[in-house]
Design a protein around this motif. Structure first.
Motif, PDB file in Angstrom:
ATOM      1  N   LEU A  34       0.839  -1.203   0.000  1.00 10.00           N
ATOM      2  CA  LEU A  34       0.000   0.000   0.000  1.00 10.00           C
ATOM      3  C   LEU A  34       0.873   1.251   0.000  1.00 10.00           C
ATOM      4  CD1 LEU A  34      -2.779   1.338   0.163  1.00 10.00           C
ATOM      5  CD2 LEU A  34      -2.641   1.122   2.654  1.00 10.00           C
ATOM      6  N   LYS A  35       1.908   1.256   0.819  1.00  5.99           N
ATOM      7  CA  LYS A  35       2.820   2.409   0.871  1.00  5.99           C
ATOM      8  C   LYS A  35       3.488   2.604  -0.495  1.00  5.99           C
ATOM      9  CE  LYS A  35       6.352   4.397   3.805  1.00  5.99           C
ATOM     10  NZ  LYS A  35       5.930   5.147   4.961  1.00  5.99           N
ATOM     11  N   GLY A  36       3.913   1.488  -1.111  1.00  6.42           N
ATOM     12  CA  GLY A  36       4.516   1.573  -2.446  1.00  6.42           C
ATOM     13  C   GLY A  36       3.527   2.116  -3.472  1.00  6.42           C
ATOM     14  N   ALA A  37       2.276   1.643  -3.383  1.00  5.36           N
ATOM     15  CA  ALA A  37       1.253   2.104  -4.333  1.00  5.36           C
ATOM     16  C   ALA A  37       0.955   3.592  -4.122  1.00  5.36           C
ATOM     17  CB  ALA A  37      -0.031   1.284  -4.165  1.00  5.36           C
ATOM     18  N   GLU A  38       0.930   4.024  -2.853  1.00  4.80           N
ATOM     19  CA  GLU A  38       0.696   5.445  -2.581  1.00  4.80           C
ATOM     20  C   GLU A  38       1.834   6.291  -3.153  1.00  4.80           C
ATOM     21  OE1 GLU A  38       0.311   5.361   1.681  1.00  4.80           O
ATOM     22  OE2 GLU A  38      -1.864   5.117   1.585  1.00  4.80           O
ATOM     23  N   HIS A  39       3.070   5.801  -3.001  1.00  5.65           N
ATOM     24  CA  HIS A  39       4.228   6.522  -3.545  1.00  5.65           C
ATOM     25  C   HIS A  39       4.128   6.595  -5.073  1.00  5.65           C
ATOM     26  CE1 HIS A  39       8.303   7.983  -3.889  1.00  5.65           C
ATOM     27  NE2 HIS A  39       8.581   7.004  -4.739  1.00  5.65           N
ATOM     28  N   GLU A  40       3.787   5.464  -5.687  1.00  6.96           N
ATOM     29  CA  GLU A  40       3.651   5.417  -7.155  1.00  6.96           C
ATOM     30  C   GLU A  40       2.542   6.359  -7.610  1.00  6.96           C
ATOM     31  OE1 GLU A  40       5.058   4.348 -10.759  1.00  6.96           O
ATOM     32  OE2 GLU A  40       5.898   3.763  -8.820  1.00  6.96           O
ATOM     33  N   ASN A  41       1.437   6.376  -6.864  1.00  7.97           N
ATOM     34  CA  ASN A  41       0.315   7.253  -7.192  1.00  7.97           C
ATOM     35  C   ASN A  41       0.733   8.722  -7.128  1.00  7.97           C
ATOM     36  OD1 ASN A  41      -2.488   7.685  -7.812  1.00  7.97           O
ATOM     37  ND2 ASN A  41      -2.795   8.293  -5.709  1.00  7.97           N
ATOM     38  N   LYS A  42       1.511   9.072  -6.100  1.00  5.87           N
ATOM     39  CA  LYS A  42       1.988  10.453  -5.964  1.00  5.87           C
ATOM     40  C   LYS A  42       2.869  10.830  -7.155  1.00  5.87           C
ATOM     41  CE  LYS A  42       4.384  13.430  -2.624  1.00  5.87           C
ATOM     42  NZ  LYS A  42       3.457  14.543  -2.636  1.00  5.87           N
ATOM     43  N   LYS A  43       3.759   9.899  -7.568  1.00  2.00           N
ATOM     44  CA  LYS A  43       4.619  10.173  -8.734  1.00  2.00           C
ATOM     45  C   LYS A  43       3.762  10.383  -9.982  1.00  2.00           C
ATOM     46  CE  LYS A  43       7.846   7.107  -9.300  1.00  2.00           C
ATOM     47  NZ  LYS A  43       8.771   5.971  -9.217  1.00  2.00           N
ATOM     48  N   LEU A  44       2.725   9.548 -10.144  1.00  2.00           N
ATOM     49  CA  LEU A  44       1.860   9.681 -11.327  1.00  2.00           C
ATOM     50  C   LEU A  44       1.084  11.001 -11.290  1.00  2.00           C
ATOM     51  CD1 LEU A  44       0.519   6.035 -11.668  1.00  2.00           C
ATOM     52  CD2 LEU A  44       2.109   7.193 -13.203  1.00  2.00           C
ATOM     53  N   GLU A  45       0.648  11.417 -10.095  1.00  2.00           N
ATOM     54  CA  GLU A  45      -0.056  12.699  -9.990  1.00  2.00           C
ATOM     55  C   GLU A  45       0.868  13.855 -10.379  1.00  2.00           C
ATOM     56  OE1 GLU A  45      -1.562  12.812  -5.981  1.00  2.00           O
ATOM     57  OE2 GLU A  45      -3.323  11.613  -6.502  1.00  2.00           O
ATOM     58  N   GLU A  46       2.138  13.783  -9.929  1.00  2.00           N
ATOM     59  CA  GLU A  46       3.098  14.835 -10.287  1.00  2.00           C
ATOM     60  C   GLU A  46       3.355  14.840 -11.786  1.00  2.00           C
ATOM     61  OE1 GLU A  46       6.467  13.919  -7.821  1.00  2.00           O
ATOM     62  OE2 GLU A  46       5.508  14.687  -5.999  1.00  2.00           O
ATOM     63  N   LYS A  47       3.470  13.645 -12.370  1.00  2.00           N
ATOM     64  CA  LYS A  47       3.691  13.542 -13.817  1.00  2.00           C
ATOM     65  C   LYS A  47       2.480  14.106 -14.563  1.00  2.00           C
ATOM     66  CE  LYS A  47       5.713  10.222 -16.942  1.00  2.00           C
ATOM     67  NZ  LYS A  47       6.199   8.857 -17.063  1.00  2.00           N
ATOM     68  N   ASN A  48       1.285  13.802 -14.063  1.00  2.00           N
ATOM     69  CA  ASN A  48       0.057  14.297 -14.684  1.00  2.00           C
ATOM     70  C   ASN A  48       0.017  15.829 -14.646  1.00  2.00           C
ATOM     71  OD1 ASN A  48      -2.506  14.016 -15.922  1.00  2.00           O
ATOM     72  ND2 ASN A  48      -3.500  14.296 -13.949  1.00  2.00           N
ATOM     73  N   GLU A  49       0.403  16.411 -13.495  1.00  2.00           N
ATOM     74  CA  GLU A  49       0.436  17.878 -13.392  1.00  2.00           C
ATOM     75  C   GLU A  49       1.414  18.460 -14.406  1.00  2.00           C
ATOM     76  OE1 GLU A  49       1.204  19.223  -9.395  1.00  2.00           O
ATOM     77  OE2 GLU A  49      -0.345  17.890  -8.584  1.00  2.00           O
ATOM     78  N   HIS A  50       2.575  17.817 -14.529  1.00  2.00           N
ATOM     79  CA  HIS A  50       3.585  18.290 -15.492  1.00  2.00           C
ATOM     80  C   HIS A  50       3.021  18.218 -16.914  1.00  2.00           C
ATOM     81  CE1 HIS A  50       7.415  18.945 -17.445  1.00  2.00           C
ATOM     82  NE2 HIS A  50       7.255  17.827 -18.125  1.00  2.00           N
ATOM     83  N   LEU A  51       2.369  17.106 -17.240  1.00  2.00           N
ATOM     84  CA  LEU A  51       1.794  16.961 -18.581  1.00  2.00           C
ATOM     85  C   LEU A  51       0.686  17.987 -18.815  1.00  2.00           C
ATOM     86  CD1 LEU A  51       1.678  13.075 -18.897  1.00  2.00           C
ATOM     87  CD2 LEU A  51       3.201  14.636 -20.109  1.00  2.00           C
ATOM     88  N   GLN A  52      -0.095  18.277 -17.770  1.00  2.00           N
ATOM     89  CA  GLN A  52      -1.149  19.284 -17.893  1.00  2.00           C
ATOM     90  C   GLN A  52      -0.532  20.647 -18.192  1.00  2.00           C
ATOM     91  OE1 GLN A  52      -4.303  18.153 -17.810  1.00  2.00           O
ATOM     92  NE2 GLN A  52      -4.912  20.166 -18.511  1.00  2.00           N
ATOM     93  N   ASP A  53       0.574  20.958 -17.517  1.00  2.00           N
ATOM     94  CA  ASP A  53       1.281  22.218 -17.784  1.00  2.00           C
ATOM     95  C   ASP A  53       1.768  22.255 -19.231  1.00  2.00           C
ATOM     96  OD1 ASP A  53       0.871  22.941 -15.154  1.00  2.00           O
ATOM     97  OD2 ASP A  53       2.923  22.474 -14.502  1.00  2.00           O
ATOM     98  N   GLN A  54       2.294  21.115 -19.706  1.00  2.00           N
ATOM     99  CA  GLN A  54       2.775  21.038 -21.092  1.00  2.00           C
ATOM    100  C   GLN A  54       1.626  21.261 -22.070  1.00  2.00           C
ATOM    101  OE1 GLN A  54       6.068  20.274 -22.418  1.00  2.00           O
ATOM    102  NE2 GLN A  54       6.490  21.063 -20.380  1.00  2.00           N
ATOM    103  N   VAL A  55       0.479  20.650 -21.794  1.00  2.00           N
ATOM    104  CA  VAL A  55      -0.690  20.816 -22.676  1.00  2.00           C
ATOM    105  C   VAL A  55      -1.078  22.295 -22.742  1.00  2.00           C
ATOM    106  CG1 VAL A  55      -3.182  20.379 -22.841  1.00  2.00           C
ATOM    107  CG2 VAL A  55      -1.607  18.482 -22.425  1.00  2.00           C
ATOM    108  N   GLU A  56      -1.121  22.944 -21.569  1.00  2.00           N
ATOM    109  CA  GLU A  56      -1.485  24.367 -21.546  1.00  2.00           C
ATOM    110  C   GLU A  56      -0.462  25.207 -22.309  1.00  2.00           C
ATOM    111  OE1 GLU A  56      -2.060  25.376 -17.423  1.00  2.00           O
ATOM    112  OE2 GLU A  56      -3.664  23.900 -17.221  1.00  2.00           O
TER     113      GLU A  56
END
Length: 121
Positions: free
Chosen positions: A48-70
Motif C-alpha cells: 500500500l505504501k509503495g502504491a501510494e508513492h507510485e500514485n503520488k509520482k503519477l499525480e506529479e507527472k500528470n500535473e507536469h503533462l497538464q502544464d505542457q498541454v497548456e
C-alpha cells in the motif's frame, strides 16, 4: 478399593495431560497462524505504501503533462495568430503586386520587407 480409585484418578490425569498437550498444540498453531497473518498485513501495508508513492509520482507527472498541454495550447494559438497575420500580409503584397510591374513589384516587395512589421524586421 483404593487401587480402583487410584486407577480412575490416573486415567483422569492422563486425559487431562492429553487435553493440556492438545491445548498447547492448538495454541502453537494459532500463534503460527497469527504470525502468518501479521506478516501478510505487514506485506500489504508495504505494498500500500509503495502504491501510494507510485500514485503520488503519477499525480506529479500528470500535473507536469497538464502544464505542457497548456503551454502548447498557448503556442498553437500564437502560431495561428501569426499565420493569420502572415496571410493578411500576403494578401496586401498580392494587392500591391497587382498594381506594379514585375520590376516595380520587386522594389515594392523589398521596401515592404524593410518596413517595421515586415517579415525580416
Amino acid at each position: 478399593a483404593l487401587r480402583g480409585k487410584g486407577g480412575g484418578l490416573q486415567e483422569k490425569l492422563d486425559r487431562a495431560l492429553g487435553d493440556l498437550e492438545e491445548a498447547q498444540r492448538l495454541k502453537k498453531e494459532a500463534e503460527d497462524v497469527l504470525r502468518g497473518k501479521e506478516k501478510e498485513v505487514g506485506d500489504m501495508a508495504g505494498r500500500l505504501k509503495g502504491a501510494e508513492h507510485e500514485n503520488k509520482k503519477l499525480e506529479e507527472k500528470n500535473e507536469h503533462l497538464q502544464d505542457q498541454v497548456e503551454f502548447w495550447d498557448a503556442e498553437g494559438k500564437k502560431l495561428l495568430s501569426d499565420a493569420d497575420a502572415a496571410k493578411e500580409r500576403i494578401e496586401e503584397l498580392e494587392a500591391v503586386s497587382g498594381l506594379c510591374s514585375p520590376r516595380l513589384f520587386e522594389h515594392c516587395f523589398e521596401q515592404q520587407m524593410l518596413q517595421p512589421g515586415g517579415s525580416h524586421a
